[in-house]
Design an enzyme around this catalytic site. Structure first.
Site, PDB file in Angstrom:
ATOM      1  N   GLU A  74       0.881  -1.171   0.000  1.00 31.28           N
ATOM      2  CA  GLU A  74       0.000   0.000   0.000  1.00 31.28           C
ATOM      3  C   GLU A  74       0.911   1.211   0.000  1.00 31.28           C
ATOM      4  O   GLU A  74       1.284   1.718   1.045  1.00 31.28           O
ATOM      5  CB  GLU A  74      -0.932  -0.002   1.217  1.00 31.28           C
ATOM      6  CG  GLU A  74      -2.041   1.038   1.109  1.00 31.28           C
ATOM      7  CD  GLU A  74      -1.508   2.461   1.208  1.00 31.28           C
ATOM      8  OE1 GLU A  74      -1.586   3.195   0.193  1.00 31.28           O
ATOM      9  OE2 GLU A  74      -1.019   2.829   2.270  1.00 31.28           O
ATOM     10  N   GLU A  83       3.997   8.503  -3.599  1.00 29.67           N
ATOM     11  CA  GLU A  83       4.830   7.829  -2.601  1.00 29.67           C
ATOM     12  C   GLU A  83       5.873   6.907  -3.236  1.00 29.67           C
ATOM     13  O   GLU A  83       6.498   6.104  -2.550  1.00 29.67           O
ATOM     14  CB  GLU A  83       3.958   7.032  -1.630  1.00 29.67           C
ATOM     15  CG  GLU A  83       3.143   7.916  -0.701  1.00 29.67           C
ATOM     16  CD  GLU A  83       2.444   7.128   0.393  1.00 29.67           C
ATOM     17  OE1 GLU A  83       2.690   5.908   0.511  1.00 29.67           O
ATOM     18  OE2 GLU A  83       1.645   7.716   1.123  1.00 29.67           O
TER      19      GLU A  83
END
Length: 654
Positions: A74, A83
């Site tokens: 994730e 990210e």
């Protein structure tokens, strides 16, 4: 832990054998220690192996015995890619995963929509907004429109909060599709032809993504009966995606109609549609005044993704002109501010109030020495423009050299001499009489605004009070301090969405996470006598909100005196029945001694964050004399500690 449980339920062989293992990696050591605590609490410390490394530091044969068959990760932010999803997956496919691996998540698709919104426009187009102010202050002079600007990127925002202020100019359209089960590309481009559904001006592209997901059952289906080596990256929110595409999760705003069976969606993933703070929508601002479109007109959009971001360009019929490509002409540096700060500087009412306060402060001062204590380029230019005989020293504690370059670049456009303004040298931390050539300071001024402080609590701008105290030896006896005081305001509010997102963790997918609350800073459901910290939020973006009391004053901060410990107390009556989740606090800045100019940073003003003190437990409140609610009033006490700049908030309900 979900992967290990799924593997264990389908295998007669223990998961702790080398044939079936879950390896998790995490680079941040305190989080590694916390992960191990959770594993021990759930009796899984021998089943899940945690390695204190980044995923791209793992080596097969050293950290893991063989290439992994399944990847569970994730690493998704509001933009999807921010990210480092792509480079992380590239390395995993190259170095860590077996051929044709199973991946959870499986696929994600980004969508967008063209919108018109004056609010969004004000967040980036300072040039055209300050032109409306007609006050002869030019923060972005003609030909230098990008000298002070926002960063050209997508910004995460809860767009449901401005639904009524947005005019939708297109249907949702698909932009990019990312398959996590194969090696992703670092660069991608697509050309889209979008039909306008209304007349208007495209001020922004609002985007979100959908990924096809599964619950425990699907994850078990992926792993069951197979002796897999499973690798987990940065495991935070447990959201898994299946290749069948039967169940999905979307970060789209609530006003978007799902292109799937909503009933099936809600039954499969009950949290869909709930407010969450970790995933929002993204907004890409169209530079300048935007793109004018007519209903049924075809709009040509060029979308580009890199390793970590997505950007857009609009192509018009005017000789192939591109709109959306940020043109950083002029100097090779730019003063980059947040969208909210750009909107403040373009707000006509705010500028008018500030200029009126500066004029009042300069009244009767022929040749004054003025010090701008914070990072306000607006106040520096305003004083220099309004008083040609004044000398200004700008401390610019955050901007420093960039602030000095900016002031020099816009001097001619604002009609002042650069010799009139100086910026404190980088090595200096405060001023002495030597720096002022033995002159006393007649005017000490600030907004207050400190560069890089956008995500701080409101009272952290009381740094102005500390700066004022350090400058006390060089202030004249009749020096004007602006602002002259701060007033801590508060309001009791119902904040169910925010409270749910910050309350203590307990059982998550059947696993006990209670040991994480101290480190992660949970705010609700805390055991007595623990108190929740104050957190900064844009209250207007916090989902469902309701005011339960009038706005009330808790305490004052007097800047005419040196900084010192101070406290205040207030009794407040609830004026509306409901469930109280906490108190929202902010500071109103009083700019003049007559208190005729007061600049509020409360929830009504969207450009500032407020502080939130959540209750340990939500409390039913009501109006005295009614049968609804358990509490009718509250007492709030605030204590300010200047040594660390902390404001301690205590409350009692009755």
């Amino acid at each position: 832990m979900m992967a290990a449980r799924a593997m264990e339920s389908g295998n007669s062989t223990s998961c702790s054998t080398s044939e079936g293992r879950v390896t998790a990696c995490e680079s941040y050591l305190p989080m590694v220690k916390l992960m191990r605590k959770v594993l021990r609490l759930n009796g899984m410390e021998r089943i899940v192996r945690v390695i204190n490394k980044r995923s791209d530091e793992l080596e097969v044969g050293m950290d893991i015995t063989s290439r992994a068959d399944v990847l569970v990760s994730e690493i998704l932010d509001s933009e999807l890619l921010g990210e480092g999803l792509i480079p992380t997956l590239q390395h995993a496919h190259d170095k860590l995963l077996a051929a044709n691996p199973q991946t959870v998540p499986y696929r994600a698709t980004t969508y967008g929509q063209l919108v018109e919104s004056m609010y969004l426009w004000k967040l980036h187009d300072l040039y055209n907004n300050e032109a409306k102010a007609l006050d002869d202050i030019h923060l972005v002079p003609k030909g230098m429109e990008t000298i002070l600007c926002i960063r050209p990127q997508q910004y995460a925002m809860h767009c449901d909060a401005i639904k009524e202020e947005m005019k939708l100019l297109s249907e949702p359209f698909k932009i990019f599709e990312f398959d996590f089960w194969k090696r992703p590309d670092s660069h991608g481009e697509t050309e889209l032809c979008i039909k306008a559904t209304n007349d208007g001006t495209v001020h922004a592209v609002v985007s979100w993504y959908i990924f096809w997901c599964c619950d425990n059952y699907i994850l078990s289906h992926v792993l069951q009966g197979r002796l897999y080596q499973c690798l987990g990256f940065f495991f935070r929110w447990t959201l898994q995606l299946d290749c069948e595409g039967t169940i999905f999760y979307s970060t789209c705003p609530k006003y978007i109609c799902f292109p799937f069976n909503t009933r099936e969606l809600n039954s499969s993933f009950p949290s869909v549609g709930n407010w969450c703070d970790h995933w929002k929508q993204c907004v890409w601002f169209v530079p300048g005044k935007g793109l004018t479109v007519s209903k049924d007109e075809e709009v040509h959009l060029h979308a580009i993704h890199t390793d970590t971001s997505i950007s857009y360009r609009f192509k018009t019929n005017a000789q192939g002109t591109e709109i959306g490509k940020y043109d950083f002409g002029g100097p090779d540096w730019h003063l980059i501010l947040s969208p909210e700060r750009v909107a403040i500087y373009g707000d006509r009412n705010w500028r008018c109030s500030m200029l009126r306060a500066v004029k009042n402060a300069l009244q009767g001062k022929v040749s004054s020495l003025c010090v701008v204590a914070d990072d306000s380029v607006f106040l520096t230019i305003a004083i220099a423009s309004l008083s040609k005989t004044s000398h200004i020293i700008s401390l610019f504690p955050g901007m420093r050299e960039k602030g000095a370059q900016y002031l020099q670049a816009v001097a001619v456009a604002n009609g002042y001499s650069i010799d009139q303004v100086e910026v404190l040298e980088k090595r200096k931390t405060h001023l002495t009489m030597h720096d002022t050539q033995q002159r006393k300071v007649d005017l000490l001024i600030g907004e207050p605004f400190y560069y890089g402080n956008d995500n701080m609590l409101p009272w952290q701008n009381l740094r102005f009070w500390k700066e004022r105290t350090m400058l006390d030896p060089i202030l004249s006896d009749d020096a004007v301090i602006m602002p002259c005081k701060g007033i801590l305001k508060a309001c009791a509010m119902s904040l169910p969405d925010l409270w749910r997102s910050r309350c203590c963790l307990k059982q998550i997918e059947g696993f006990d996470h209670s040991v994480v609350n101290d480190m992660l800073g949970a705010c609700g459901d805390l055991p007595a006598p623990e108190e929740s910290p104050c957190l900064p939020f844009f209250i207007w973006q916090c989902g469902e909100i309701k005011e339960l009391s009038e706005v009330f004053t808790v305490m004052h901060f007097d800047f005419s005196t040196a900084i010192s410990p101070c406290s205040g107390k207030a009794q407040v009556k609830f004026t509306e029945p409901g469930i109280c989740h906490g108190f929202v606090l902010w500071i109103d800045w009083v700019m003049d001694m007559e208190e005729s100019i007061v600049l509020s940073t409360g929830p009504v003003q969207r450009y500032w964050k407020q502080g939130v003190k959540l209750l340990t437990k939500p409390v039913a409140v009501g109006i005295r004399g009614s049968s609804i609610g358990e509490c009718c009033s509250a007492e709030i006490e605030a204590v300010f500690d200047p040594s660390g700049g902390e404001l301690i908030i205590k409350y009692a309900l009755s």
